[in-house]
Design an enzyme around this catalytic site. Structure first.
Site, PDB file in Angstrom:
ATOM      1  N   ASN A 110      28.160  22.083  22.995  1.00 24.16           N
ATOM      2  CA  ASN A 110      29.037  23.039  22.311  1.00 24.16           C
ATOM      3  C   ASN A 110      30.124  22.378  21.479  1.00 24.16           C
ATOM      4  OD1 ASN A 110      27.461  25.039  23.263  1.00 24.16           O
ATOM      5  ND2 ASN A 110      28.871  25.703  24.871  1.00 24.16           N
TER       6      ASN A 110
ATOM      7  N   ARG B  10      27.056  40.080  21.544  1.00 25.32           N
ATOM      8  CA  ARG B  10      27.501  38.849  20.855  1.00 25.32           C
ATOM      9  C   ARG B  10      27.509  39.012  19.324  1.00 25.32           C
ATOM     10  NH1 ARG B  10      25.087  33.647  23.488  1.00 25.32           N
ATOM     11  NH2 ARG B  10      27.023  32.752  22.664  1.00 25.32           N
TER      12      ARG B  10
ATOM     13  N   ASP C 227      30.469  29.819  31.411  1.00 24.98           N
ATOM     14  CA  ASP C 227      29.224  29.026  31.406  1.00 24.98           C
ATOM     15  C   ASP C 227      28.965  28.337  32.738  1.00 24.98           C
ATOM     16  OD1 ASP C 227      29.427  27.877  27.941  1.00 24.98           O
ATOM     17  OD2 ASP C 227      28.943  29.806  28.848  1.00 24.98           O
TER      18      ASP C 227
HETATM   19  C1  EPZ Z   1      30.786  30.048  22.894  1.00 27.53           C
HETATM   20  O1  EPZ Z   1      30.015  31.152  22.433  1.00 27.53           O
HETATM   21  C2  EPZ Z   1      29.803  29.133  23.607  1.00 27.53           C
HETATM   22  N1  EPZ Z   1      28.786  28.677  22.662  1.00 27.53           N
HETATM   23  C3  EPZ Z   1      29.144  29.881  24.757  1.00 27.53           C
HETATM   24  O2  EPZ Z   1      28.291  28.969  25.445  1.00 27.53           O
HETATM   25  C4  EPZ Z   1      30.238  30.350  25.716  1.00 27.53           C
HETATM   26  O3  EPZ Z   1      29.655  31.097  26.748  1.00 27.53           O
HETATM   27  C5  EPZ Z   1      31.248  31.220  24.947  1.00 27.53           C
HETATM   28  O4  EPZ Z   1      31.783  30.476  23.835  1.00 27.53           O
HETATM   29  C6  EPZ Z   1      32.409  31.651  25.827  1.00 27.53           C
HETATM   30  O5  EPZ Z   1      33.067  30.521  26.325  1.00 27.53           O
HETATM   31  C7  EPZ Z   1      29.112  27.703  21.777  1.00 27.53           C
HETATM   32  O6  EPZ Z   1      30.227  27.189  21.768  1.00 27.53           O
HETATM   33  C8  EPZ Z   1      28.033  27.282  20.835  1.00 27.53           C
HETATM   34  P1  EPZ Z   1      32.824  33.885  21.997  1.00 27.53           P
HETATM   35  P2  EPZ Z   1      30.662  32.205  21.408  1.00 27.53           P
HETATM   36  O7  EPZ Z   1      32.813  34.177  20.540  1.00 27.53           O
HETATM   37  O8  EPZ Z   1      31.627  31.525  20.515  1.00 27.53           O
HETATM   38  C9  EPZ Z   1      32.772  38.622  21.779  1.00 27.53           C
HETATM   39  C10 EPZ Z   1      26.300  28.231  26.408  1.00 27.53           C
HETATM   40  O9  EPZ Z   1      25.760  28.581  27.465  1.00 27.53           O
HETATM   41  N2  EPZ Z   1      32.764  38.445  20.323  1.00 27.53           N
HETATM   42  O10 EPZ Z   1      33.963  33.091  22.556  1.00 27.53           O
HETATM   43  O11 EPZ Z   1      29.543  32.951  20.803  1.00 27.53           O
HETATM   44  C11 EPZ Z   1      31.502  38.081  22.426  1.00 27.53           C
HETATM   45  O12 EPZ Z   1      30.488  39.066  22.395  1.00 27.53           O
HETATM   46  C12 EPZ Z   1      26.885  29.268  25.475  1.00 27.53           C
HETATM   47  O13 EPZ Z   1      26.440  27.033  26.040  1.00 27.53           O
HETATM   48  C13 EPZ Z   1      32.848  39.583  19.522  1.00 27.53           C
HETATM   49  O14 EPZ Z   1      32.905  40.697  20.016  1.00 27.53           O
HETATM   50  O15 EPZ Z   1      31.464  33.160  22.383  1.00 27.53           O
HETATM   51  C14 EPZ Z   1      31.956  37.753  23.828  1.00 27.53           C
HETATM   52  O16 EPZ Z   1      31.918  38.924  24.616  1.00 27.53           O
HETATM   53  C15 EPZ Z   1      26.576  30.668  25.958  1.00 27.53           C
HETATM   54  N3  EPZ Z   1      32.829  39.429  18.172  1.00 27.53           N
HETATM   55  C16 EPZ Z   1      33.413  37.303  23.629  1.00 27.53           C
HETATM   56  O17 EPZ Z   1      33.813  37.797  22.339  1.00 27.53           O
HETATM   57  C17 EPZ Z   1      32.763  38.194  17.568  1.00 27.53           C
HETATM   58  O18 EPZ Z   1      32.789  38.112  16.320  1.00 27.53           O
HETATM   59  C18 EPZ Z   1      33.616  35.786  23.628  1.00 27.53           C
HETATM   60  O19 EPZ Z   1      32.639  35.267  22.777  1.00 27.53           O
HETATM   61  C19 EPZ Z   1      32.681  37.051  18.401  1.00 27.53           C
HETATM   62  C20 EPZ Z   1      32.701  37.206  19.776  1.00 27.53           C
END
Ligand code: EPZ
Length: 419
Positions: free
Chosen positions: A23, A121, A306
């Site tokens: 990540n 997501r 995670d």
């Molecule tokens: C990052 O995903 C990680 N991936 C994920 O790891 C990790 O689980 C997640 O952060 C939370 O820590 C990478 O860094 C590549 P978020 P990301 O945007 O950025 C909502 C793994 O197993 N949201 O922080 O996609 C979203 O749905 C992966 O390695 C919106 O609603 O997560 C979630 O409920 C899985 N709109 C929350 O925010 C948006 O535009 C946090 O998501 C963006 C996110």
């Protein structure tokens, strides 16, 4: 299709190495699109998601060389600033090219991510942030089309909710925007800090990475550099739990203890003995019984979502009732029913999983559903009595470098079979 066949019951002993962070690799690879000069990244883990991101960067026209853990990128000719559906549907983190492409090329066409096993997501926060920097964004035929013909203009952007890749996308756009940008309610993950460190080495002006407020002074161009990415804290945490659940005597080598404070604290509360034997090494053993511990997943520095599935596997071996609350994603309990097939006693009530332990785990046929749920099944399987088959291990290969090779080297008995 490949599956793991695992004989459980062997305690893990010895030293297990940690790879570079998946990540951190994903955003730092995308950041190479911000300059026409050569960027060399070291300690890039050869996992499936990295291969997907490299394919995506090559698709834009950039030149990418891969030699072991070293990836060298020269994005002098970015002819096609786009991320096609067939790539994005396999990895939603492809949206990380949106910010760099709009900032560097003045336009980007990125497929909307499909659904994902752990939740909707969406990337609305990414899009909204770029619009506040002056990008004009429209959505059609399942694609985001973003243009900024006059370039991006710095702004103060406050995220409605903390988003890791949203923060990273915006940061990579702001570094080339005209003037100052302030990112409020920014993600504080170590991977955001690692990305900022790379961008600063490329000539960006960034302050406050790792805090909730990041200040950026835009520059006109960025240059090439070399950067070694940080260790994978989620892989390291997974291995700490592997040592504990098998009552082994294991050293996790090449990690950053500072990035694991929340997990270490919770494992110690449950009776696991964790000692820092070197600045980059943690030793784990379980002297007595394990006790139940409650966790709630939160943004960093809180307990990482995670690591929730992996910690749940450990709590099946702890005395008492553990309450595990998942606050980041709406559907991240797929591992529960599979763990139950192995004998775990877990009940789901909304965002909470209630684990009653200890329960004797016995080998069974189970199915992996997403990356970290699969890791949780591997942990249960190496601790269970008898043989477990885990199908669809491609989920695990997305984020763990040869997990069976590393675990077998410290005493696990995992066979990868094609069927
Ligand atoms: C990052 O995903 C990680 N991936 C994920 O790891 C990790 O689980 C997640 O952060 C939370 O820590 C990478 O860094 C590549 P978020 P990301 O945007 O950025 C909502 C793994 O197993 N949201 O922080 O996609 C979203 O749905 C992966 O390695 C919106 O609603 O997560 C979630 O409920 C899985 N709109 C929350 O925010 C948006 O535009 C946090 O998501 C963006 C996110």
């Amino acid at each position: 299709m490949e599956k793991f066949v695992i004989q459980g019951g062997a305690p893990l002993t010895g030293t297990i190495p940690v790879s570079g962070s998946k990540n951190s690799a994903l955003p730092t690879l995308a950041a190479c699109l911000l300059t026409g000069e050569t960027v060399t990244l070291d300690r890039i883990p050869p996992v499936r998601d990295i291969g997907t991101m490299i394919d995506l960067i090559r698709h834009t026209g950039a030149d990418v060389k891969v030699e072991g853990g070293r990836v060298t990128i020269c994005a002098a000719n970015v002819e096609k600033p786009e991320a096609p559906y067939e790539v994005v549907k396999t990895m939603r983190a492809s949206s990380l090219v949106l910010g760099p492409l709009v900032a560097r090329c003045g336009r980007a066409r990125v497929s909307l991510p499909g659904g994902c096993a752990i939740g909707a997501r969406p990337i609305n926060l990414h899009v909204n942030a770029l619009e506040q920097l002056g990008a004009e964004v429209r959505q059609e035929h399942g694609y985001i089309e973003a243009v900024a013909p006059q370039g991006l203009k710095g702004a103060t952007v406050e995220f409605d909710r903390i988003t890791v890749t949203g923060t990273e996308d915006l940061l990579m756009a702001a570094v080339l925007a005209k003037g100052e940008s302030i990112i409020e309610n920014a993600a504080r993950e170590p991977e955001v800090v690692d990305l900022a460190n790379l961008l600063i080495k490329m000539g960006a002006k960034i302050e406050g990475a790792g805090t909730s407020t990041i200040r950026v002074q835009g520059v006109t161009t960025l240059g090439g550099t070399q950067h070694t990415i940080i260790a994978d804290r989620i892989e390291a945490g997974t291995f700490l739990i592997a040592g504990a659940i098998t009552r082994g005597d294991l050293t996790v080598q090449g990690c950053v203890p500072e990035h694991l404070r929340s997990l270490i604290s919770k494992m110690r509360q449950s009776g696991v003995e964790i000692t820092e034997t070197a600045p980059d090494a943690l030793h784990v053993r379980v002297p007595g019984k394990l006790k139940h511990v409650d966790i709630t997943t939160e943004e960093h520095p809180g307990f990482a979502t995670d690591l929730q599935a992996q910690f749940m596997a450990l709590m099946t071996q702890a005395e008492g009732i553990s309450f595990i609350t998942e606050k980041i994603f709406e559907n991240r309990f797929m591992h529960v029913l599979e763990l139950a097939r192995m004998g775990a006693n877990i009940r789901i009530e909304g965002r909470q999983a209630i684990v009653a332990g200890p329960t004797r785990l016995s080998g069974a046929q189970v199915i992996a559903s997403d990356l970290r749920a699969s890791a949780s099944l591997v942990l249960a399987a190496i601790a269970a009595e008898g043989e477990t088959e885990i199908d669809r291990v491609y989920h695990i290969d997305r984020g763990y470098e040869h997990i069976e090779t590393k675990l077998n080297a410290v005493g696990a008995m995992i066979r990868r079979e094609t069927h």
